[in-house]
Design an enzyme around this catalytic site. Structure first.
Site, short mmCIF file in Angstrom:
data_model
loop_
_atom_site.label_atom_id
_atom_site.label_comp_id
_atom_site.label_asym_id
_atom_site.label_seq_id
_atom_site.Cartn_x
_atom_site.Cartn_y
_atom_site.Cartn_z
NE ARG A 238 27.07 -3.15 -37.58
CZ ARG A 238 26.16 -4.07 -37.25
NH1 ARG A 238 25.62 -4.82 -38.22
NH2 ARG A 238 25.81 -4.25 -35.99
CD GLU A 267 21.23 0.53 -41.52
OE1 GLU A 267 20.60 0.28 -40.47
OE2 GLU A 267 21.99 -0.28 -42.05
CG HIS A 286 20.11 -3.25 -40.37
ND1 HIS A 286 21.03 -2.35 -39.90
CD2 HIS A 286 20.53 -4.47 -39.93
CE1 HIS A 286 21.95 -2.99 -39.19
NE2 HIS A 286 21.66 -4.27 -39.20
#
Length: 324
Positions: A238, A267, A286
């Site tokens: 994270r 994001e 991601h």
């Protein structure tokens, strides 16, 4: 009248092909949205008519304010069995059942090594030069064999990353706030005396912790300055584990040799975000969990969750509506 279901953040356009949605076709109309919805208003406008919403990991947060704007919503399904961006208490207050799916830990461990190798062997700049007709060989790679890998967080993913490091012939040390000698010994790795000791000695540092009150900002300016100037930092967990301003400063001023990340505070990452052009930075959008095996499981089990909900017997529940 059929219920309505929206599948959010289907960026690859695969959701409706990987789950057998025909099993619920008589009771539910399903649509997939292939672009990210920016902000609560956009989400509320897009799915306000839906009783069921399927979300992908933490791409689209569901805070209390959003649940209040979705009075028709009755079932929220997330990929994985943990999603910190969903307010489970608010879901219960609004009568929304929250269910999840299984998620495999191998894909993010594998991607961690893609990033480590990408940094160590300068894969992106060398591949770019080859494709563009640029200079033939311009970098010296960093060896893995005999170097020291520091693993922060020795859970399922961290343990798998440590095993691969050992297979490369690396010395592996680990640290986390609650890591014990016994657990480190089970994984066959050295327990670092402290976070600071791990950072100071490692050639590669990789993070595999859950983001929470005690881990947010775990690596700030002081910690990054403790790393070797020849060391690399990798984060597939994270973004909040690392102070992002400190990371930009570390890259810009050469405190470390480079960094890689698959996770970001915002994001999708905004086009003008400084990390996009930071020196010696390797970033991916991601992708840690984005594999065929994981996606097969996500969408097949999403259909199962809906079937169970329709039958009045929801399974894989993260949160249930309040009763009484």
């Amino acid at each position: 009248m059929k219920l309505r279901c929206a599948v959010l953040d289907d960026h690859q356009g695969v959701a409706l092909g990987l789950g057998d949605w025909s099993r619920i076709a008589e009771q539910v109309d399903v649509r997939a949205l292939h672009h990210h919805l920016g902000g609560e208003s956009a989400v509320a406008d897009a799915v306000g008519d839906c009783e069921i919403v399927v979300i992908m990991r933490e791409r689209t947060p569901f805070p209390a304010t959003l649940f209040a704007r979705l009075p028709r919503l009755r079932l929220l399904i997330t990929s994985g069995m943990r999603n910190a961006s969903v307010d489970l208490a608010a879901a219960a207050r609004h009568g929304v059942t929250v269910c999840g799916t299984s998620s495999n830990s191998e894909p993010p461990a594998e991607l961690t090594w893609a990033l480590i190798l990408g940094l160590a062997r300068h894969v992106v700049p060398e591949a770019g030069a080859l494709r563009s007709g640029g200079r033939w060989q311009s970098t010296l790679g960093t060896d893995l064999y005999g170097r020291r890998l520091g693993v922060i967080g020795l859970g399922k993913i961290g343990t798998q990353v440590a095993r691969v490091g050992q297979a490369f012939g690396m010395e592996v040390a680990a640290w986390s706030p609650n890591l014990t000698e016994e657990r480190a010994a089970e994984a066959g790795v050295e327990l670092a005396a402290s976070k600071e000791a791990l950072l100071a000695a490692a050639d590669f540092v990789t993070l595999h912790l859950v983001l929470g009150e005690h881990t947010r900002g775990l690596l700030g300016e002081a910690e990054l300055k403790q790393m070797r100037p020849t060391a690399y930092l990798v984060n597939t967990s994270r973004a909040g584990l690392i102070d992002q301003d400190a990371l930009l400063k570390a890259l810009g001023e050469g405190w470390i040799a480079g960094a890689a990340a698959d996770v970001f505070d915002e994001e999708p990452l905004p086009p003008a975000h400084p990390l996009r052009t930071a020196p010696n930075f390797l970033g991916l959008p991601h992708l840690g969990y984005v594999t065929r095996r994981n996606y097969d499981g996500y969408f097949q089990q999403a259909v199962q969750d809906i079937e169970a909900f329709l039958a009045g017997e929801p399974v894989r529940t993260l949160g249930r509506p309040a009763t009484g």
